[in-house]
Write an enzyme that holds these catalytic residues in place. Structure first.
Site, PDB file in Angstrom:
ATOM      1  CG  HIS A   1      45.959  44.059  30.397  1.00 14.04           C
ATOM      2  ND1 HIS A   1      45.888  42.835  31.034  1.00 14.04           N
ATOM      3  CD2 HIS A   1      45.525  43.838  29.127  1.00 14.04           C
ATOM      4  CE1 HIS A   1      45.423  41.925  30.190  1.00 14.04           C
ATOM      5  NE2 HIS A   1      45.201  42.512  29.021  1.00 14.04           N
TER       6      HIS A   1
ATOM      7  CG  ASP B   1      46.421  43.117  34.357  1.00 13.11           C
ATOM      8  OD1 ASP B   1      45.535  43.959  34.069  1.00 13.11           O
ATOM      9  OD2 ASP B   1      46.864  42.303  33.542  1.00 13.11           O
TER      10      ASP B   1
ATOM     11  CB  SER C   1      45.608  40.731  26.355  1.00 16.02           C
ATOM     12  OG  SER C   1      44.350  41.036  26.882  1.00 16.02           O
TER      13      SER C   1
END
Lengths: 423, 269
Positions: free
Chosen positions: B247, B219, B95
């Protein structure tokens, strides 16, 4: 639960006593397990591990305005959330649920089909198979509209309290600064350094110090401790500080200076609200013959100064018999004189240092004490003003929360002639 | 300051083997990697750490100034590389940490053998004029900040004693799990802003080391077209789509995620 069921069972077993009441209730509950699920006073939701909705009860469907076929197998739990809630779900909720197998009381908002939002509290558990492998996620959802309103209010109050506290701390810090000199006067031939340790960011402490020029190449310095804390003590600190400076200009004899402060405190704070302090005042005169400085110290009930000599020895400088300033109309003030030779360092301190608890972290009640303080000086000598203050700061750091009173320290040092220093 | 304790660094796996460093994203800590670590340990030296402000990092090291941009985190990352001195590493950033890896590799390419960008997004906010879809509007991000605030009451009562505890204490096992995903709301707010308001699209082209973009098949935070964007902008990068919903592929599909990391890191080192 349905009324028909109640009547059927009730009618058949009417006269069979309390034992059968229990059986009847039990049967009632058994019969209505499905109904309890569907019409429970909270939402029920079962999802696959990836969040896909597998089962949902009528209560939740009604709250949100969905039909079962809209959700089951079609939507993910996170799709029922607001976008912000979805981000929270992905970054916090789901990972924590994986980690612990359960998560409870998380505040989220659900989106209804009519666009309205429903504040809820969400609790989830992971159902596991016989081998401990996770199978599915069970979630209960409570309507939290009332509670959220209450919490929002609580949160607002908390934020307001946080802001007020920040404001108070800013105010306290500013007030504290005004009670201390921004920088110490530069005295030719003298190395000076001071430190003020704030015990509480919420209250103004009552310690003070200063070093300032007087007429004809002499200098005044003082360090003291007003009894008490907070705004009332700060007012006395402020009064003490400007009285000492004004009195020293008027008549620099240390006994006269402290006598003057004693008169002022007695005059200003007589009757029901007496205010007093301990102070040590010093008059510094350069010694043209022997080098260094001649210092006359007057003490009004203040802890004695520590002298650390160039030869590595250290001693306290007793000023016995000096009385608290502000208590009696004619306080007895004692004096001592000392010659500060090149290489010597004099340290003034308030009792926040010697009364600090040495092992507060483990709940100990031992105070640091005068003897340990003298040992500290002996270990440190010979030193400099900056070296002394940095060592004191290190010492205070080791006490941590054990320093429960403000502490002021002021060190003065006569540097050796340059050639000596090279050694 | 000791960088290792600041970031609660843990080094495990095979000594002397190629190095894989795992960097967690916004919200949690190094425990996010617990399901992929056992597999990676078999082939690599594995470096785990907590970003300052997260997990069991030294909270006293956190400051609003340093950690209000990705640069502060990037500095930390490069300091870690220097301190550990393990040679060029394969950096795996999940991320927001993927972009820290991009920035760090652009600044000091010699420190990196390669980058694995796991569920990356160079910019979460849509920019319709540029034809870019990040998936979110600025209002959405405000909503997240509200969610953080709404769960603030629960945090402060339950978590303060743990988080205020001495980070130097060794008996961290229980604390690790209890502090997982919980952080000071002030820190969480600032990190959320950094994560969701940064725009690093222009930095992607500066990556000059081998890169693998690993995205999830479904996602909500970093949709597939964002992964494709990252892949298109990093010269010579590879793209792999993991069969994972959500995610966090390292939790949802750990075997596949570990295999993808291992294959990439094994090939380049």
């Amino acid at each position: 639960m349905s009324k028909t069921n109640d009547e059927e069972h009730g009618g058949a077993r009417e006269d069979e006593g309390p034992v059968d009441d229990r059986a009847q209730f039990s049967a009632l509950l058994e019969d209505s397990a499905e109904d309890l699920y569907e019409h429970a006073p909270c939402g029920y939701l079962s999802t696959q591990l990836d969040g896909r909705i597998a089962k949902v009860n009528t209560t939740l469907l009604d709250w949100l305005g969905y039909q079962p076929e809209d959700l089951v197998g079609r939507k993910y739990f996170s799709e029922l959330l607001t976008v912000g809630g979805r981000l929270y779900h992905e970054t916090h909720f789901a990972p924590m649920l994986r980690m612990h197998g359960e998560i409870s009381g998380i505040a989220l908002e659900l989106k209804a089909t009519d666009g309205s939002r429903l504040p809820v509290l969400v609790t989830s558990t992971v159902k596991k198979g016989g081998g401990g492998q996770p199978l599915l996620i069970r979630t209960t959802i409570f309507d939290a509209r009332d509670r959220r309103a209450y919490e929002t209010e609580l949160l607002r109050a908390r934020q307001a309290a946080d802001r007020e506290r920040d404001r108070l701390q800013a105010l306290t810090t500013t007030l504290q600064k005004t009670l201390l000199p921004p920088t110490l006067a530069n005295v030719p031939g003298l190395d000076v350094c001071a430190h003020y340790h704030v015990a509480s960011v919420d209250e103004v402490g009552g310690d003070f110090y200063d070093l300032f020029p007087l007429a004809a190449g002499t200098w005044g310095m003082f360090l003291g401790d007003v009894c008490g804390k907070g705004v009332a003590a700060a007012a006395v600190t402020s009064l003490a500080r400007y009285t000492l400076r004004a009195a020293a200009v008027y008549h620099p004899d240390p006994v006269a200076v402290l006598g003057n402060l004693n008169t002022v405190l007695n005059h200003e704070y007589n009757g029901a609200d007496p205010r007093f302090c301990t102070v040590v005042f010093g008059l510094l005169t350069p010694d043209r013959v022997h080098g260094g400085f001649q210092i006359t110290l007057a003490s009004g009930g203040h802890p004695p100064a520590l002298l650390m000599r160039a030869d590595g020895t250290a001693d306290i400088l007793p000023t016995p018999g000096g009385q608290l300033i502000g208590v009696l109309p004619d306080a007895h003030i004692s004096t001592t004189t000392v010659h500060l030779a090149p290489g010597d360092t004099l340290l003034l301190h308030t009792d926040g240092l010697t009364e600090a608890h040495t092992n507060a972290a483990i709940g100990g009640g031992e105070r640091y004490g005068d003897d340990a303080f003298l040992d500290f000086g002996r270990a440190l000598a010979p030193t400099t003003a900056t070296g002394t203050i940095s060592a004191v700061r290190g010492l205070l750091d080791t006490f941590g929360t054990g320093v429960d009173d403000d502490t002021a320290v002021l060190a003065i040092h006569v540097p050796r002639p340059h050639s000596d220093e090279q050694q | 300051m000791d960088v290792r304790s600041r970031n609660h660094v843990r080094v495990t796996g095979r000594t002397g083997a190629p190095v894989v460093m795992l960097a967690h994203g916004f919200g949690c800590d190094q425990n996010m990697w617990r399901l992929v670590v056992p597999e990676l340990e078999r082939h690599f030296t594995v470096v785990l750490f907590d970003h300052v402000g997260a997990g069991n990092s030294d909270l006293t090291a956190w400051s609003r100034e340093r950690y209000s941009t990705l640069d502060g985190y990037t500095d930390d990352l490069l300091e870690l590389c220097r301190e550990l001195a393990l040679g060029p590493i394969t950096f795996v950033g999940h991320s927001v940490s993927a972009m820290m890896g991009v920035l760090a590799a652009a600044r000091e390419p010699e420190a990196f053998a390669g980058l694995v960008l796991l569920a990356p997004s160079p910019c979460f906010i849509d920019e319709p004029d540029a034809g870019y879809r990040g998936g979110f509007s600025a209002e959405d991000i405000d909503e997240l900040l509200e969610s953080l605030d709404a769960n603030y009451l629960g945090w402060s009562g339950a978590m303060a004693p743990v988080v205020m505890g001495n980070p130097q204490r060794p008996e961290l096992g229980e604390e690790l799990t209890s502090s997982f995903c919980r952080t000071d709301p002030e820190i969480a707010r600032v990190f959320a802003r950094v994560t969701f308001l940064s725009d690093n699209r222009a930095d992607l082209a500066r990556v000059a080391v081998p890169a693998l973009v690993a995205q999830c098949s479904s996602d909500a935070i970093a949709p597939p077209e964002v992964g494709a964007f990252v892949h298109a902008r990093i010269p010579g990068s590879q793209l792999v789509t993991l069969n994972a919903t959500g995610h966090c592929p390292q939790l949802a599909a750990p075997e596949e995620t570990a295999a993808a990391i291992a294959a990439f890191a094994g090939a380049i080192q």
